[in-house]
Write an enzyme that holds these catalytic residues in place. Structure first.
Site, PDB file in Angstrom:
ATOM      1  N   GLU A  47     -11.228   3.758 -15.694  1.00  0.00           N
ATOM      2  CA  GLU A  47     -10.031   2.901 -15.708  1.00  0.00           C
ATOM      3  C   GLU A  47     -10.024   1.823 -14.625  1.00  0.00           C
ATOM      4  OE1 GLU A  47      -6.644   5.841 -17.459  1.00  0.00           O
ATOM      5  OE2 GLU A  47      -7.330   6.356 -15.442  1.00  0.00           O
TER       6      GLU A  47
HETATM    7  C1  ACM Z   1      -9.325   9.994 -16.507  1.00  0.00           C
HETATM    8  O1  ACM Z   1      -8.577  10.800 -17.102  1.00  0.00           O
HETATM    9  N1  ACM Z   1      -8.857   8.831 -16.092  1.00  0.00           N
HETATM   10  C2  ACM Z   1     -10.718  10.305 -16.252  1.00  0.00           C
END
Ligand code: ACM
Length: 519
Positions: free
Chosen positions: A333
């Site tokens: 992310e």
């Molecule tokens: C995640 O759940 N951002 C790895």
């Protein structure tokens, strides 16, 4: 199949003895409710009685075996009140539990064991101490559930006669605890380790840094914990592990044959580090501690040499206190890191991990970078990323959020957790096979399975237990048991039988309506 005679005789003899103690689960076991289900088990005649004269013995000159013997004694003493002395066996007679390292039985592998219980004694064999440790976990579950109590219980401590040969399907069987969103102290982490060890997991991945907190002391960059560790989601006081405390966790885990995988998430999920050292950022944004739960807004400055000096220091200090082979560098992310910069960043950081003798693990987005030969990719969200990683030759850890995320709510009424990956009831969490879930990711590409617990909404140990149990034993079984031997309808009966153990261990579990707990 349980031996009918054994069960019948057992009931007739035991029922009067255990009357009044059934609340804590003092019933005799027949081996049919083990989790994870063992590879091969046959039941014999009669049972072995643990008593005040039982000794746990092994050959001389084997400190690692002695450690397993002491671990077993430590598990059995509080509830039985027996002395259970351990040591090398000069004298071979008496009421014995014998632990043996065998070099010839190669079919047991590195973690398998052979457990033989007869009315005369218990013999546990393995090629390595880890196998003995897993045999001990099986032995625990063959005793009445009251064995798990922390105070002396009155029960008939019988172990049914069985012959079990067992070994795991996968070598990597893990859980993850996010100590960044909410911080959990050493005592909580130790309890978490004890709980996952009981189901034969061998990995604890600690998510040590995120936007909301930096949780591991780095001596060369002290403000990471002074500032970055000072709060958490909701604005509480946060916290961090000193390096000495981290080593204590590592040692506690190692004594339970669990390897710690530390994660420093980067280049995104780095607000706490950036607030501590603003030069790590090159975006024109204000820097303040963050106590909310949004994701994807922070990034290290990937073009500044100083960023890599910082990362080198962090990886060096972390590698020095981490005996396990892996360092997890996150990579998920990073929504505000331009893609080309992200790739360049990951291409630079992977060799830095190797320089300190460790192997990289990254979340599935890392597949976009050039993967080093031994980089492992953790599938959580994007099957395409994970397949790309396999095409690049990487091994995969399977943590698909829609199955394996322990922070997802069970259903819409669950008071804790999130549901962006769906509601995950106990049956749903159990009914999947890592090796057939995605075309292009086969058994040979998979290192193992990991169940992450993110803690945006999880504040106390009680909260942890409620989300982890009863899903975690199912994930542990997926990691351990041959998929051909797994079936929800049969598993749910075994899971129901675990409830007495959960209660005896003081676990606040979710009594899912998918399971007939009174069975
Ligand atoms: C995640 O759940 N951002 C790895």
């Amino acid at each position: 199949m349980p031996n009918c005679l054994t069960v019948f005789v057992g009931r007739r003899i035991l029922a009067p003895l255990v009357a009044g103690f059934l609340v804590l689960g003092a019933q005799a076991q027949d081996g049919s409710s083990l989790i994870p289900r063992p590879q091969r088990m046959t039941t014999g005649e009669g049972s072995f009685s643990l008593n005040a004269s039982t000794r746990i013995v092994h050959a001389a000159g084997q400190p690692a075996v002695q450690a397993v013997a002491d671990h077993l004694a430590g598990l059995l003493r509080p509830s039985t009140g027996f002395a259970l002395p351990t040591g090398s066996a000069a004298q071979q007679s008496g009421n014995l539990i014998r632990l043996e390292i065998v070099s010839k039985d190669s079919s047991l592998g590195r973690e398998g064991y052979h457990l033989s219980v007869t009315p005369k004694g218990v013999t546990l064999k393995a090629s390595r101490p880890a196998g003995l440790f897993y045999g001990v976990q099986t032995l625990r579950q063959l005793l009445p559930a009251a064995i798990e109590a922390s105070t002396t219980q009155s029960a008939a401590w019988v172990i049914p006669a069985v012959e079990i040969r067992d070994r795991p399907e996968y070598g990597y069987r893990g859980a993850m605890l996010d100590v960044a969103r909410h911080f959990f102290g050493v005592a909580d982490v130790k309890r978490f380790i004890d709980l996952i060890a009981a189901y034969k997991m061998n990995i604890l991945h600690l998510h040590l840094s995120d936007d909301q907190g930096w949780r591991i002391e780095i001596k060369s960059w002290p403000k990471l914990t002074e500032i970055g560790g000072s709060t958490q989601v909701g604005g509480g006081k946060g916290g961090f592990y000193t390096q000495e405390q981290y080593k204590e966790i590592v040692a506690y885990a190692a004594a339970r044959h669990i390897t710690i995988v530390p994660e420093i998430d980067m280049p995104g999920h780095t607000n706490a580090a950036i607030v501590s050292y603003p030069e790590l950022n090159c975006r024109d944004t204000t820097h303040a501690l963050y106590t909310g739960t949004a994701v994807g807004f922070s990034t290290f400055c990937t073009s500044r040499p100083g960023t890599y000096k910082f990362i080198d220091d962090v990886l060096r200090e972390l590698a020095a206190i981490t005996p396990g082979p892996w360092l997890h560098i996150g990579g998920d992310e990073s929504h505000v890191t331009p893609k080309a910069d992200y790739i360049q960043f990951m291409n630079k950081v992977q060799p830095m991990v190797s320089k300190y003798g460790k192997q990289v693990i990254g979340w599935d987005e890392i597949a976009h970078a050039n993967l080093q030969k031994n980089t492992v990719v953790q599938y959580w969200a994007d099957a395409g990323n994970s397949k790309m990683a396999v095409k690049k030759g990487a091994k995969v850890i399977m943590s698909p959020a829609r199955k394996a995320y322990l922070d997802m709510q069970y259903d819409s009424t669950t008071r804790l957790g999130l549901h962006w990956a769906g509601f995950i009831e106990v049956d749903n969490a159990y009914q999947w096979d890592p090796a057939t879930m995605e075309q292009g990711i086969g058994r040979q590409n998979i290192l193992g399975v990991e169940a992450p617990l993110w803690t945006e909404t999880i504040i106390t140990m009680d909260d942890i237990e409620y989300m982890v149990f009863p899903r975690l034993p199912g994930i542990a079984e997926i990691g351990w048991t041959d998929p051909a031997q797994r079936d929800w309808k049969e598993y749910r009966v075994r899971l129901a039988a675990q409830a007495a153990r959960f209660r005896a261990m003081g676990i606040d579990f979710y009594a899912s309506p998918k399971v007939d707990w009174k069975q």
